[in-house]
Design a protein around this motif. Structure first.
Motif, PDB file in Angstrom:
ATOM      1  N   CYS A   6      80.945   5.797 -25.917  1.00 55.49           N
ATOM      2  CA  CYS A   6      81.713   6.858 -26.565  1.00 55.49           C
ATOM      3  C   CYS A   6      82.533   6.230 -27.682  1.00 55.49           C
ATOM      4  N   LEU A  24      85.587   3.651 -27.410  1.00 51.58           N
ATOM      5  CA  LEU A  24      86.523   4.064 -26.375  1.00 51.58           C
ATOM      6  C   LEU A  24      86.031   3.577 -25.016  1.00 51.58           C
ATOM      7  N   SER A  27      85.723   5.727 -18.235  1.00 47.30           N
ATOM      8  CA  SER A  27      86.124   5.525 -16.848  1.00 47.30           C
ATOM      9  C   SER A  27      84.890   5.492 -15.947  1.00 47.30           C
ATOM     10  N   GLN A  31      84.590   9.593 -17.989  1.00 45.15           N
ATOM     11  CA  GLN A  31      85.538  10.256 -18.880  1.00 45.15           C
ATOM     12  C   GLN A  31      86.075   9.278 -19.918  1.00 45.15           C
ATOM     13  N   ALA A  32      86.425   9.817 -21.098  1.00 43.99           N
ATOM     14  CA  ALA A  32      87.066   9.034 -22.154  1.00 43.99           C
ATOM     15  C   ALA A  32      88.210   9.872 -22.720  1.00 43.99           C
ATOM     16  N   CYS A  33      89.221   9.194 -23.252  1.00 38.69           N
ATOM     17  CA  CYS A  33      90.382   9.894 -23.787  1.00 38.69           C
ATOM     18  C   CYS A  33      90.834   9.192 -25.064  1.00 38.69           C
ATOM     19  N   ALA A  34      91.241   9.982 -26.042  1.00 38.20           N
ATOM     20  CA  ALA A  34      91.797   9.444 -27.281  1.00 38.20           C
ATOM     21  C   ALA A  34      93.110  10.174 -27.559  1.00 38.20           C
ATOM     22  N   VAL A  35      94.148   9.405 -27.855  1.00 35.45           N
ATOM     23  CA  VAL A  35      95.450   9.972 -28.213  1.00 35.45           C
ATOM     24  C   VAL A  35      95.718   9.580 -29.658  1.00 35.45           C
ATOM     25  N   LEU A  46      84.684  12.976 -30.792  1.00 34.69           N
ATOM     26  CA  LEU A  46      84.129  11.947 -29.922  1.00 34.69           C
ATOM     27  C   LEU A  46      82.617  12.018 -30.014  1.00 34.69           C
ATOM     28  N   TRP A  48      79.264  10.739 -28.194  1.00 29.18           N
ATOM     29  CA  TRP A  48      78.793  10.216 -26.911  1.00 29.18           C
ATOM     30  C   TRP A  48      77.382   9.693 -27.026  1.00 29.18           C
TER      31      TRP A  48
END
Length: 62
Positions: A6, A24, A27, A31-35, A46, A48
């Protein structure tokens, strides 16, 4: 099937190519997260990777 990679990328407008892809961490549950606390105007997204579908900007680096 869990994702293979990702990346976060930015575009100045919808039809422009992605810029600055950033890998990124994914998990164990996929799951992936961007702030993004401070951003420039544009389109953020994102990208994938699933199996044989590579990410824009080359293969993942992990």
């Amino acid at each position: 099937m869990l994702p293979g990679g990702c990346r976060l990328a930015w575009r100045p407008c919808h039809d422009a190519p992605p810029q600055g892809p950033e890998e990124l961490r994914i998990s164990p549950t996929g799951q992936a997260c961007a702030v993004l606390p401070a951003t420039e105007p544009g389109v953020y997204g994102l990208f994938w990777e699933w199996g044989d579908h590579p990410l824009p900007g080359g293969p993942p680096t992990h």
